[in-house]
Design a protein around this motif. Structure first.
Motif, PDB file in Angstrom:
ATOM      1  N   GLN A 262       4.850   9.227   3.313  1.00  0.00           N
ATOM      2  CA  GLN A 262       4.418   7.914   2.744  1.00  0.00           C
ATOM      3  C   GLN A 262       5.231   7.507   1.729  1.00  0.00           C
ATOM      4  O   GLN A 262       5.767   8.474   0.692  1.00  0.00           O
ATOM      5  CB  GLN A 262       3.020   8.145   2.239  1.00  0.00           C
ATOM      6  N   CYS A 263       5.649   6.427   1.845  1.00  0.00           N
ATOM      7  CA  CYS A 263       6.510   5.663   0.767  1.00  0.00           C
ATOM      8  C   CYS A 263       5.840   5.149  -0.326  1.00  0.00           C
ATOM      9  O   CYS A 263       4.368   5.082  -0.310  1.00  0.00           O
ATOM     10  CB  CYS A 263       7.260   4.622   1.314  1.00  0.00           C
ATOM     11  N   GLN A 264       6.277   5.178  -1.302  1.00  0.00           N
ATOM     12  CA  GLN A 264       5.874   4.555  -2.641  1.00  0.00           C
ATOM     13  C   GLN A 264       5.531   2.900  -2.454  1.00  0.00           C
ATOM     14  O   GLN A 264       6.302   2.482  -1.460  1.00  0.00           O
ATOM     15  CB  GLN A 264       6.702   4.718  -4.025  1.00  0.00           C
TER      16      GLN A 264
ATOM     17  N   THR B 147       0.991  -1.057   0.016  1.00  0.00           N
ATOM     18  CA  THR B 147       0.095   0.046   0.038  1.00  0.00           C
ATOM     19  C   THR B 147       0.928   1.142   0.035  1.00  0.00           C
ATOM     20  O   THR B 147       0.457   2.316  -0.734  1.00  0.00           O
ATOM     21  CB  THR B 147      -0.983   0.120   1.001  1.00  0.00           C
ATOM     22  N   GLY B 148       2.003   1.291   0.672  1.00  0.00           N
ATOM     23  CA  GLY B 148       2.916   2.470   0.681  1.00  0.00           C
ATOM     24  C   GLY B 148       2.914   2.824   2.320  1.00  0.00           C
ATOM     25  O   GLY B 148       2.144   3.084   2.979  1.00  0.00           O
ATOM     26  N   ILE B 149       4.135   2.279   3.061  1.00  0.00           N
ATOM     27  CA  ILE B 149       4.339   2.907   4.435  1.00  0.00           C
ATOM     28  C   ILE B 149       4.261   4.080   4.718  1.00  0.00           C
ATOM     29  O   ILE B 149       4.772   4.853   3.900  1.00  0.00           O
ATOM     30  CB  ILE B 149       5.764   1.875   4.803  1.00  0.00           C
ATOM     31  N   VAL B 150       3.656   4.411   5.885  1.00  0.00           N
ATOM     32  CA  VAL B 150       3.701   5.970   6.252  1.00  0.00           C
ATOM     33  C   VAL B 150       4.462   5.988   7.216  1.00  0.00           C
ATOM     34  O   VAL B 150       4.318   5.152   8.464  1.00  0.00           O
ATOM     35  CB  VAL B 150       2.493   6.236   6.735  1.00  0.00           C
TER      36      VAL B 150
END
Length: 250
Positions: free
Chosen positions: A159-161, A150-153
């Motif tokens: 937020q990461c891709q 999903t994309g780590i926050v």
């Protein structure tokens, strides 16, 4: 290296003289006339002639398996650097590492004299994949896999891709996994796992774009194979800036 820089360096021309060579159509790469002075050429992939004269220069490419405890820098007052691993006969001025690994992180580092290549490989728009082997101090689950996808926050809201987390061995107090991502945020892999409540206890980069360690021992290094240089050709030639002429370069 940019073709105009190679010509200036090898022929000791003035900037004005060098531009005149292009204007007269006297610069050729692999037999094809080149007018784009920003075209990136490589001594292993291209034959450069100016007014029929072969221009010789030599780019260097080394794949290093960095040990923990070494820093990815040319000089450091405290810790040994990856260049301390080199035999003096293999070291030359102008070498630099493409990207960095943390001091306690092992794995693949590309060392080269080709500045434009590093720019291309690290540019965010290129989305070059990097793969890491990771050990953490807790059990990894399918929830972690979904969070990475999903994309780590990070703590703080960054937020990461989306990234790919592949579970390998998972126990209550220790897990092994592979992480694939195309970003390069500071301490990114460690922060991603911290956001999931896990701490990284071992981290090793095993692939960077088309490059892989392939059994290279920790602390060892080797020159790139010709097949690897061919895989890097799109980055060496500079992508879009070379698009108008690269189709003629074989």
């Amino acid at each position: 290296m940019r073709i105009d820089k190679v010509i200036e360096m090898q022929l000791q021309t003035s900037r004005k003289e060098m531009k005149r060579l292009f204007a007269k159509g006297l610069v050729c790469v692999n037999g094809q006339m080149i007018r784009n002075q920003a075209f990136n050429v490589d001594s292993h992939l291209h034959q450069l002639t100016v007014n029929g004269q072969l221009i010789e220069w030599y780019e260097r490419y080394w794949l290093v398996n960095k040990p923990a405890g070494y820093v990815t820098a040319n000089h450091d007052k405290v810790a040994p650097t990856i260049f301390d691993l080199f035999d003096p006969k293999d070291f030359s001025e102008g070498l630099y590492a493409v990207g960095r690994l943390d001091r306690d992180t092992e794995g693949l580092v590309l060392v080269t004299s080709n500045g434009p290549l590093g720019f291309q490989l690290l540019h965010p728009t290129k989305k070059v994949e990097k793969i890491y082997q990771v050990r953490v101090n807790a059990r990894l689950t399918s929830d972690d896999v979904r969070a990475f996808a999903t994309g780590i926050v990070f703590h703080g809201g960054v937020q990461c891709q989306p990234a790919k987390l592949v579970l390998q061995v998972c126990h209550e107090k220790e897990s092994w996994a592979l992480v694939s991502l195309s970003e390069g945020k500071f301490h990114q892999v460690k922060k991603m796992f911290l956001a999931c409540g896990k701490k990284v206890t071992f981290l090793k980069r095993i692939a960077f774009g088309p490059l892989k360690l392939r059994g290279l021992p920790v602390g060892g290094y080797r020159p790139l194979a010709s097949a690897e240089l061919e895989q890097l050709r799109p980055f060496i030639e500079g992508g879009r800036s070379n698009a108008t002429v690269s189709s003629a370069i074989v």
